[in-house]
Design an enzyme around this catalytic site. Structure first.
Site, short mmCIF file in Angstrom:
data_model
loop_
_atom_site.label_atom_id
_atom_site.label_comp_id
_atom_site.label_asym_id
_atom_site.label_seq_id
_atom_site.Cartn_x
_atom_site.Cartn_y
_atom_site.Cartn_z
N THR A 11 34.40 42.24 36.76
CA THR A 11 33.21 41.45 37.07
C THR A 11 32.02 42.32 37.48
O THR A 11 30.88 42.03 37.12
CB THR A 11 33.52 40.44 38.19
OG1 THR A 11 34.50 39.51 37.72
CG2 THR A 11 32.28 39.68 38.63
N THR A 84 38.87 42.33 40.09
CA THR A 84 39.61 42.01 41.32
C THR A 84 40.94 41.31 41.08
O THR A 84 41.76 41.24 41.99
CB THR A 84 38.76 41.12 42.23
OG1 THR A 84 38.43 39.90 41.54
CG2 THR A 84 37.48 41.82 42.64
N ASP A 85 41.16 40.78 39.87
CA ASP A 85 42.35 39.95 39.66
C ASP A 85 43.66 40.67 39.96
O ASP A 85 44.59 40.08 40.48
CB ASP A 85 42.37 39.42 38.22
CG ASP A 85 41.36 38.32 37.99
OD1 ASP A 85 40.75 37.85 38.99
OD2 ASP A 85 41.16 37.91 36.83
#
Length: 327
Positions: A11, A84-85
């Protein structure tokens, strides 16, 4: 003094330009106010510009290798920007193999650069400060996010959209960035590194580890034939490490063939050892050969088990490693 920064996509790198086009590491850092005032040179490299859900163990270990070379050449610390996942898993993977005193700091963003209140610049600035801080040396892999510093072994993504998504339920953050200063309040203990002499790609590819989350009225049908295709299994049990009584002999039979690690699906707290004794309880499952995962959540337990299998560890070595890393 210099900091090596590796950009992995996610992101924080979404450009808002052509579909699929990503910001480079240089573009990400150029948008960080105050970064040029730290008095630290940044050596920025772009690698594996993919969403974090598409990262592989081998790619992360390649970055660790590049980071090790950077430290050997004089870098005082390392920053990695990524999605971040899976950041909680990649951070723990790094922590298990990172042998340097130099801080290895991972960060990212929950909001794209073009969104109102984009958090990427602040997170990069915090991560750079942590990587350059003498207070962070010797702490292994860390996550810097929302001006909090988390130990890799405790941190987890706790919310799907919040900019305060990262938390450490069992321990809390180990430090904070306050008025630009890095303050470490509770240094995490270091554990023995796994794969200390690098990794064999063929063995890594062959070290397949399954994860089974136990659910209400779970009949275990998904576990049939698993030992023929996987080298290990992590079980996310309910509560303190329980499964339906009918599932216990199935897991016991698997534990006779491959390492089976028992964890909790709750997200915090330990797997107990000898409080409950009914069929399917933690006591019963350990007697059937399952290995207690301690305080490690299922996702981190899977990372550790795969590295151990890559290193050729047998069941006793796996049990010893979880006794060390899970507590």
């Amino acid at each position: 003094m210099s900091i090596a920064l590796f950009a992995l996509g996610g992101t924080i790198s979404v450009s808002g330009r052509a579909k699929g086009e990503r910001l480079t590491g240089a573009e990400i850092t150029a948008a960080v106010p105050g970064l040029d005032g730290l008095g630290v040179a940044l050596d920025v490299q772009d690698v594996h510009a993919v969403p974090s859900g598409s990262l592989t163990f081998a790619q992360v270990l390649d970055v660790v290798g590049a980071a090790s070379r950077a430290v050997a050449q004089g870098a005082a610390g390392v920053v990695v920007t990524q999605g971040t996942d899976t950041l909680e898993e990649t951070a723990f993977l790094v922590d298990l193999v990172w042998r340097h005193e130099a801080p290895f700091v991972l960060t990212g963003a929950m909001r794209q650069p073009g969104m109102a209140g984009a958090d990427g610049p602040a997170n990069v600035l915090a991560a750079a400060r942590v990587a350059a801080s003498p207070a962070a040396r010797g702490l292994g892999a860390l996550v810097a996010f929302n001006d909090e510093v988390h130990a890799a072994r405790w941190v987890r993504k706790a919310h799907s959209t919040s900019t305060a998504t990262f938390a450490s339920p069992n321990a809390g953050p180990v430090g904070h960035v306050i008025e630009g200063a890095v303050r470490i309040l509770a240094a995490p203990p270091r554990r023995t590194a796994v794969l200390q002499d690098g990794f064999d790609r063929a063995r890594l590819d062959a070290a397949r580890v399954a994860l089974h989350c136990v659910t209400l009225d779970d009949d275990g049908a998904r576990l049939e034939g698993l030992a023929g295709t996987y080298g290990g299994l992590v079980v996310a049990g309910s509560g303190v490490g329980h499964v339906p009584a009918t599932l216990a002999p199935v897991l016991g039979a698997l534990a006779d063939r491959i390492p089976v690690v028992l964890t909790s699906r709750t997200g915090s707290g330990p797997v107990l050892r000898h409080t409950y004794t009914a069929p399917g309880s933690e006591t019963d499952l350990q007697q059937r050969g399952l290995i207690n995962g301690g305080l490690l959540d299922p996702y981190k337990a899977r990372v550790l088990l795969r590295l151990l299998l890559t290193a050729g560890a047998g069941r006793d070595e796996v049990a010893a490693a979880f006794a060390e890393h899970g507590h």
